[in-house]
Scaffold this active site. Structure first.
Site, PDB file in Angstrom:
ATOM      1  N   LYS A 219       0.845  -1.192   0.000  1.00 13.21           N
ATOM      2  CA  LYS A 219       0.000   0.000   0.000  1.00 13.21           C
ATOM      3  C   LYS A 219       0.877   1.237   0.000  1.00 13.21           C
ATOM      4  CE  LYS A 219      -0.709   1.988   3.538  1.00 13.21           C
ATOM      5  NZ  LYS A 219      -0.051   3.172   4.226  1.00 13.21           N
TER       6      LYS A 219
ATOM      7  N   ASP B 201      -6.372   1.269   7.959  1.00 14.37           N
ATOM      8  CA  ASP B 201      -6.173   1.063   6.523  1.00 14.37           C
ATOM      9  C   ASP B 201      -6.446  -0.366   6.075  1.00 14.37           C
ATOM     10  OD1 ASP B 201      -3.987   0.049   7.840  1.00 14.37           O
ATOM     11  OD2 ASP B 201      -2.484   0.999   6.557  1.00 14.37           O
TER      12      ASP B 201
END
Length: 270
Positions: free
Chosen positions: A10, A130
């Site tokens: 990510k 997240d």
């Protein structure tokens, strides 16, 4: 039947910190993107859940019972256990959401094997702000603490990306605590490419104060003429986006030659 999933790295193409909330968290606006490479998880049916960690960065995860992979498994009801082999290719405490990406891969593995409960986003968010984005692993805007997701256009799909880390772990908490508290405004409006170009990372200054080598990484990356280069998350990994695979590969070769001690990863945005 074995299932293999990549825990896609990510990156935060932009990360705007708007304010510190009363609950201690920070109000964020971020553009998440994901690289087509990362940790690799292989799952096989078993009588009970288990985890084995291998790979370059496996030594940083010494307690399997405290690993987010096992925590993710515990969030998801299933009729049988899973034996997980985690190949840890991403550095730890690096701003790449490595643990969250591993948890996201577990959710996708369980989805393939047994399906997910309807409230999976809420279950995922208890593991980290997240993690829901990492389950999706698509370019999206995250708001709130990062859990309020909006899928955006594919204007950056397949763009070549280079990740570079000085091999210095950097804890998220102290970087956020050192943020100067100034709200510099929301994400710019427009497509994903425009947001990446015009956005910023509000944690970059505080991260560089804690880890000056980040500035060295950024200087080296900007010298390879990407169309954007920035720190990801709370650091210390930085990313650079290029218009062609050739440009990215030449940049990777140049950086590896000048700084063989740094970790780097070549890929393309999903």
């Amino acid at each position: 039947m074995a299932i293999t999933e990549i825990a896609y790295a990510k990156i935060n193409l932009a990360l705007h910190v708007r304010k510190r909330r009363e609950d201690g968290y920070h109000e964020l606006e971020t553009l998440f993107a994901f690289v087509d490479a990362g940790d690799v998880l292989r799952a096989s049916p078993a009588a009970r859940d288990s985890l084995t960690v291998v790979g370059e960065f496996s030594g940083f995860l010494s307690d399997p019972f405290d690993n987010i992979v096992m925590q993710a498994l515990g969030k998801l009801p299933r009729p049988e256990g899973l034996d997980i082999m985690l190949e840890k290719n991403l550095p730890v405490a690096a701003g790449l959401g490595g643990g969250s990406a591993d948890a996201g891969a577990i959710f996708r593995i369980v989805e393939q094997a047994h399906g997910l409960p309807d409230n999976w986003p809420a279950r995922a968010s208890t593991l980290g702000a997240d993690v829901p984005a990492c389950v999706e692993s698509r370019t999206c805007i995250g708001r709130g603490t990062g859990t309020e997701l909006e899928i955006v256009d594919g204007s950056l799909a397949d763009k070549p990306v280079l990740l570079v880390n000085p091999r210095i772990p950097l804890a998220t908490g102290p970087v956020f605590m050192a943020w100067d508290g100034e709200d510099r405004g929301p994400l710019p409006l427009g497509d994903a490419r425009h947001i990446a170009l015009e956005g910023r990372n509000d944690l970059q200054a505080s991260a560089i104060s804690a880890c000056p080598q980040i500035a060295d990484v950024l200087d080296a990356m900007r010298g390879t003429e990407p169309f954007v280069a920035r720190m990801s998350g709370s650091g210390a990994t930085c990313f650079a986006l290029y218009e062609s695979n050739t440009a990215r590969d030449l940049a990777a070769e140049r950086i590896a030659s000048g700084h063989p001690e740094w970790w780097h990863l070549k890929g393309n945005l999903r």
